[in-house]
Design a protein around this motif. Structure first.
Motif, PDB file in Angstrom:
ATOM      1  N   LEU B  19      56.562  79.160  88.193  1.00 39.37           N
ATOM      2  CA  LEU B  19      57.610  78.191  88.491  1.00 39.37           C
ATOM      3  C   LEU B  19      58.927  78.915  88.710  1.00 39.37           C
ATOM      4  CD1 LEU B  19      56.177  75.949  85.891  1.00 39.37           C
ATOM      5  CD2 LEU B  19      57.465  74.739  87.620  1.00 39.37           C
ATOM      6  N   GLY B  20      59.527  78.713  89.850  1.00 42.30           N
ATOM      7  CA  GLY B  20      60.870  79.225  90.093  1.00 42.30           C
ATOM      8  C   GLY B  20      61.874  78.221  89.546  1.00 42.30           C
ATOM      9  N   VAL B  21      62.716  78.669  88.613  1.00 43.78           N
ATOM     10  CA  VAL B  21      63.679  77.741  87.991  1.00 43.78           C
ATOM     11  C   VAL B  21      65.106  78.267  88.113  1.00 43.78           C
ATOM     12  CG1 VAL B  21      61.997  76.771  86.366  1.00 43.78           C
ATOM     13  CG2 VAL B  21      63.332  78.779  85.689  1.00 43.78           C
ATOM     14  N   ASN B  22      66.042  77.350  88.275  1.00 44.42           N
ATOM     15  CA  ASN B  22      67.451  77.776  88.363  1.00 44.42           C
ATOM     16  C   ASN B  22      68.351  76.823  87.569  1.00 44.42           C
ATOM     17  OD1 ASN B  22      67.158  75.627  90.060  1.00 44.42           O
ATOM     18  ND2 ASN B  22      68.266  76.521  91.775  1.00 44.42           N
ATOM     19  N   GLU B  23      69.598  77.214  87.471  1.00 38.82           N
ATOM     20  CA  GLU B  23      70.525  76.436  86.652  1.00 38.82           C
ATOM     21  C   GLU B  23      71.080  75.251  87.452  1.00 38.82           C
ATOM     22  OE1 GLU B  23      71.081  79.160  88.159  1.00 38.82           O
ATOM     23  OE2 GLU B  23      73.202  79.488  88.662  1.00 38.82           O
ATOM     24  N   SER B  24      71.610  74.281  86.713  1.00 37.65           N
ATOM     25  CA  SER B  24      72.203  73.091  87.328  1.00 37.65           C
ATOM     26  C   SER B  24      73.514  73.456  88.029  1.00 37.65           C
ATOM     27  CB  SER B  24      72.456  72.057  86.232  1.00 37.65           C
ATOM     28  OG  SER B  24      73.354  71.070  86.685  1.00 37.65           O
ATOM     29  N   THR B  25      73.707  72.955  89.233  1.00 33.90           N
ATOM     30  CA  THR B  25      74.986  73.186  89.922  1.00 33.90           C
ATOM     31  C   THR B  25      76.076  72.308  89.320  1.00 33.90           C
ATOM     32  OG1 THR B  25      74.671  71.460  91.588  1.00 33.90           O
ATOM     33  CG2 THR B  25      73.797  73.644  92.106  1.00 33.90           C
ATOM     34  N   ILE B  26      75.682  71.261  88.609  1.00 40.00           N
ATOM     35  CA  ILE B  26      76.662  70.339  88.033  1.00 40.00           C
ATOM     36  C   ILE B  26      77.057  70.780  86.630  1.00 40.00           C
ATOM     37  CG2 ILE B  26      77.149  67.919  87.493  1.00 40.00           C
ATOM     38  CD1 ILE B  26      74.682  67.250  89.341  1.00 40.00           C
ATOM     39  N   TYR B  29      74.791  76.806  83.363  1.00 43.47           N
ATOM     40  CA  TYR B  29      73.922  77.288  82.284  1.00 43.47           C
ATOM     41  C   TYR B  29      74.286  76.594  81.001  1.00 43.47           C
ATOM     42  CZ  TYR B  29      72.345  81.319  85.082  1.00 43.47           C
ATOM     43  OH  TYR B  29      71.784  82.128  86.019  1.00 43.47           O
ATOM     44  N   PRO B  30      73.346  76.382  80.063  1.00 42.30           N
ATOM     45  CA  PRO B  30      71.922  76.724  80.172  1.00 42.30           C
ATOM     46  C   PRO B  30      71.096  75.591  80.766  1.00 42.30           C
ATOM     47  CG  PRO B  30      72.359  75.915  77.976  1.00 42.30           C
ATOM     48  CD  PRO B  30      73.649  75.788  78.755  1.00 42.30           C
ATOM     49  N   HIS B  31      71.768  74.610  81.371  1.00 37.47           N
ATOM     50  CA  HIS B  31      71.050  73.453  81.886  1.00 37.47           C
ATOM     51  C   HIS B  31      70.275  73.805  83.159  1.00 37.47           C
ATOM     52  CE1 HIS B  31      73.171  70.936  79.030  1.00 37.47           C
ATOM     53  NE2 HIS B  31      74.266  71.614  79.353  1.00 37.47           N
ATOM     54  N   ALA B  32      69.037  73.360  83.213  1.00 36.62           N
ATOM     55  CA  ALA B  32      68.220  73.602  84.407  1.00 36.62           C
ATOM     56  C   ALA B  32      68.605  72.598  85.485  1.00 36.62           C
ATOM     57  CB  ALA B  32      66.745  73.462  84.063  1.00 36.62           C
ATOM     58  N   SER B  33      68.426  72.980  86.722  1.00 39.45           N
ATOM     59  CA  SER B  33      68.683  72.062  87.824  1.00 39.45           C
ATOM     60  C   SER B  33      67.728  70.869  87.739  1.00 39.45           C
ATOM     61  CB  SER B  33      68.485  72.775  89.158  1.00 39.45           C
ATOM     62  OG  SER B  33      67.127  73.140  89.319  1.00 39.45           O
ATOM     63  N   ILE B  34      68.139  69.783  88.343  1.00 39.31           N
ATOM     64  CA  ILE B  34      67.299  68.578  88.369  1.00 39.31           C
ATOM     65  C   ILE B  34      65.952  68.891  89.011  1.00 39.31           C
ATOM     66  CG2 ILE B  34      67.123  66.221  89.269  1.00 39.31           C
ATOM     67  CD1 ILE B  34      70.245  66.199  89.320  1.00 39.31           C
ATOM     68  N   SER B  35      65.987  69.653  90.103  1.00 42.72           N
ATOM     69  CA  SER B  35      64.719  69.916  90.809  1.00 42.72           C
ATOM     70  C   SER B  35      63.819  70.870  90.007  1.00 42.72           C
ATOM     71  CB  SER B  35      64.965  70.430  92.226  1.00 42.72           C
ATOM     72  OG  SER B  35      65.741  71.581  92.230  1.00 42.72           O
ATOM     73  N   SER B  36      64.391  71.810  89.278  1.00 42.70           N
ATOM     74  CA  SER B  36      63.566  72.683  88.418  1.00 42.70           C
ATOM     75  C   SER B  36      62.871  71.867  87.333  1.00 42.70           C
ATOM     76  CB  SER B  36      64.416  73.744  87.714  1.00 42.70           C
ATOM     77  OG  SER B  36      65.014  74.621  88.610  1.00 42.70           O
ATOM     78  N   LYS B  37      63.658  70.991  86.707  1.00 43.09           N
ATOM     79  CA  LYS B  37      63.078  70.157  85.649  1.00 43.09           C
ATOM     80  C   LYS B  37      61.981  69.264  86.215  1.00 43.09           C
ATOM     81  CE  LYS B  37      67.104  68.814  83.818  1.00 43.09           C
ATOM     82  NZ  LYS B  37      68.047  68.007  83.042  1.00 43.09           N
ATOM     83  N   GLY B  38      62.248  68.718  87.402  1.00 35.71           N
ATOM     84  CA  GLY B  38      61.259  67.847  88.050  1.00 35.71           C
ATOM     85  C   GLY B  38      59.960  68.587  88.340  1.00 35.71           C
ATOM     86  N   ALA B  39      60.091  69.818  88.823  1.00 35.32           N
ATOM     87  CA  ALA B  39      58.897  70.612  89.147  1.00 35.32           C
ATOM     88  C   ALA B  39      58.096  70.920  87.883  1.00 35.32           C
ATOM     89  CB  ALA B  39      59.316  71.905  89.841  1.00 35.32           C
ATOM     90  N   PHE B  40      58.817  71.219  86.803  1.00 36.66           N
ATOM     91  CA  PHE B  40      58.161  71.533  85.527  1.00 36.66           C
ATOM     92  C   PHE B  40      57.448  70.300  84.969  1.00 36.66           C
ATOM     93  CE2 PHE B  40      58.926  71.936  80.768  1.00 36.66           C
ATOM     94  CZ  PHE B  40      57.846  72.761  80.548  1.00 36.66           C
ATOM     95  N   GLU B  41      58.148  69.171  84.970  1.00 32.67           N
ATOM     96  CA  GLU B  41      57.549  67.946  84.418  1.00 32.67           C
ATOM     97  C   GLU B  41      56.344  67.502  85.251  1.00 32.67           C
ATOM     98  OE1 GLU B  41      58.201  66.725  81.540  1.00 32.67           O
ATOM     99  OE2 GLU B  41      59.922  68.017  81.160  1.00 32.67           O
ATOM    100  N   TRP B  42      56.457  67.657  86.573  1.00 32.53           N
ATOM    101  CA  TRP B  42      55.324  67.329  87.456  1.00 32.53           C
ATOM    102  C   TRP B  42      54.112  68.183  87.093  1.00 32.53           C
ATOM    103  CZ3 TRP B  42      52.315  70.006  90.968  1.00 32.53           C
ATOM    104  CH2 TRP B  42      51.538  69.225  91.835  1.00 32.53           C
ATOM    105  N   THR B  43      54.346  69.468  86.882  1.00 27.37           N
ATOM    106  CA  THR B  43      53.251  70.395  86.568  1.00 27.37           C
ATOM    107  C   THR B  43      52.571  70.007  85.261  1.00 27.37           C
ATOM    108  OG1 THR B  43      54.472  72.149  87.697  1.00 27.37           O
ATOM    109  CG2 THR B  43      52.666  72.841  86.275  1.00 27.37           C
ATOM    110  N   LEU B  44      53.372  69.656  84.263  1.00 27.09           N
ATOM    111  CA  LEU B  44      52.807  69.239  82.976  1.00 27.09           C
ATOM    112  C   LEU B  44      52.014  67.948  83.120  1.00 27.09           C
ATOM    113  CD1 LEU B  44      55.663  69.712  80.327  1.00 27.09           C
ATOM    114  CD2 LEU B  44      53.648  71.153  80.682  1.00 27.09           C
ATOM    115  N   LYS B  45      52.628  66.990  83.796  1.00 27.11           N
ATOM    116  CA  LYS B  45      52.068  65.641  83.817  1.00 27.11           C
ATOM    117  C   LYS B  45      50.865  65.520  84.759  1.00 27.11           C
ATOM    118  CE  LYS B  45      53.464  60.848  84.210  1.00 27.11           C
ATOM    119  NZ  LYS B  45      54.361  59.918  84.873  1.00 27.11           N
ATOM    120  N   LYS B  46      50.972  66.152  85.920  1.00 23.99           N
ATOM    121  CA  LYS B  46      49.952  65.928  86.948  1.00 23.99           C
ATOM    122  C   LYS B  46      48.882  67.008  87.006  1.00 23.99           C
ATOM    123  CE  LYS B  46      51.874  62.185  88.571  1.00 23.99           C
ATOM    124  NZ  LYS B  46      51.186  60.888  88.356  1.00 23.99           N
ATOM    125  N   ILE B  47      49.215  68.210  86.563  1.00 26.11           N
ATOM    126  CA  ILE B  47      48.246  69.308  86.696  1.00 26.11           C
ATOM    127  C   ILE B  47      47.673  69.711  85.327  1.00 26.11           C
ATOM    128  CG2 ILE B  47      47.889  71.681  87.505  1.00 26.11           C
ATOM    129  CD1 ILE B  47      48.453  69.710  89.790  1.00 26.11           C
TER     130      ILE B  47
END
Lengths: 184, 184
Positions: B19-26, B29-47
Motif C-alpha cells: 500500500l502506498g500511503v501519504n500524509e493528509s494535505t489538509i 503529518y501524522p494524519h494519513a490522506s483520505i485516499s490512503s485511509k480509503g485504500a487501507f480500509e478497502w483492503t481490510l474490508k473487501k480483501i
C-alpha cells in the motif's frame, strides 16, 4: 481479536468480484483464453485463498457477434432459421465456456454467478459493472507491447479507465505467452 | 472441500499487498490522506476480511524532499545541522504516519511491514514494487477530473502503467471528497 476490530467480519456481506472471461483464440470454445484462466487462478490463489465463504464470483462472458460469424465463412445460410441456429450455437458455446468456471468454483466452494452478453466486450463489461456494482473487477490481459496493442484493442485498459469500480488487470506470465503474443 | 482443491490453501504463503500511503494535505503529518485511509480500509474490508493470517501488508510512504521544505519557508537555516534537523524531523513525521497503519494492523491481526523512501512517489513506488515483488499494489486516488489531474500529477495512473505487479486504485467516495477535490 474482536469481531468489531475486523473490518470484514464473519457476518458481513461477501466481497463480489466480477471476472470478464473470453474464449481461447487458439483452441476456441469451450476453452477459456490463457489470460482469463490466469485472472481466475490469481483471484482464487491470491485473494480468496482459504476463505471461499467471504467471496462471490460473477463471471461475465461477452460474445462479439461479427467475430463469431467470421469462423463460419464456409457455411451456407439459406433461411432466417439458419441465422437463428448460428446464434443459438454461439450461445451454447459461451455457456460451455462459463460452465468450466462454475464447476471449478463449486469444487473450491466459492459462490458464483455467470452470464452472457452480446456486444463490444469493453463496453458491455463497463455497463454490467454499473448495473451489478461489484466490489472489484478482475480482467486478464495479454501484456502486449504498445505496437501490438494498437491492433487488438485493449479491453483491460478501457475498463481501468471507465469501469465504475476498482479494477485489477492480471498479465499473463512470460511462460504462458504463446509464440504469437496476440494469441490468447 | 479438500486442501488440494483450494488454490490458496492454509499452507501457502501469505498474499503480500503493498500500500502506498501519504500524509493528509489538509491536516499534515501524522494524519494519513483520505485516499490512503480509503485504500487501507478497502483492503481490510473487501480483501482480507476475516482471514488476516492469509495476508501481509507492506506500507510504503514516500517523502518528497522539496515539497516538505516548502512548509518551512519561515524557518531560518543558519548551519548545516539545521538542515539535518529538518530531515530528521520529516523522517519522524513519516514514521508517525506509518505507526497508525501498523497499529491498526496489529488490532486486526494482520502481519505488516512499513518503511519510508525519499524521492518522487510514483517512481519510488514502482522501484519498490520491482524490488519487493508484492502480489498486489493498492493505491488510493482522489478521483479527479482530467483537468484537475494535469496539475497534481497522478501517482495512481503512473503505477497502473508502470508497476510490475497487479495494481488496483481505490477512488475516494463522493462523501469523503473535500470541498477542494485537490485536497486529500
Amino acid at each position: 481479536m474482536t469481531e468489531s476490530a475486523m473490518a470484514g467480519g464473519v457476518g458481513s456481506e461477501a466481497t463480489r468480484i466480477m471476472l470478464g472471461v473470453n474464449e481461447s483464440t487458439i483452441n476456441g470454445y469451450p476453452h477459456a483464453s490463457i489470460s482469463s484462466k490466469g485472472a481466475f487462478e490469481w483471484t482464487l490463489k491470491k485473494i480468496i485463498r482459504s476463505n471461499p465463504s467471504g467471496f462471490k464470483l460473477l463471471f461475465l462472458h461477452v460474445q462479439v457477434p461479427d467475430e463469431d460469424g467470421f469462423d463460419d465463412m464456409d457455411s451456407i445460410y439459406a433461411s432466417p432459421e439458419d441465422f437463428q441456429n448460428v446464434k443459438r450455437r454461439d450461445k451454447i458455446r459461451g455457456l460451455h465456456l462459463l460452465e468450466n468456471f462454475v464447476k471449478r468454483c463449486h469444487q473450491v466452494g466459492v459462490a458464483c454467478e455467470a452470464w452472457i452478453k452480446t456486444g463490444d466486450p469493453k463496453e458491455e463489461i463497463c455497463r454490467e459493472v454499473k448495473r451489478v456494482q461489484p466490489d472489484l473487477l478482475v480482467v486478464g490481459c495479454r501484456g502486449l507491447g504498445p505496437f501490438q496493442r494498437v491492433f487488438v484493442g485493449t479491453v483491460s485498459e478501457f475498463c481501468v479507465k471507465h469501469a465504475e469500480c476498482p479494477v485489477v488487470t492480471i498479465k499473463r506470465s512470460a511462460e504462458e505467452t504463446p509464440q504469437d503474443p496476440i494469441d490468447d
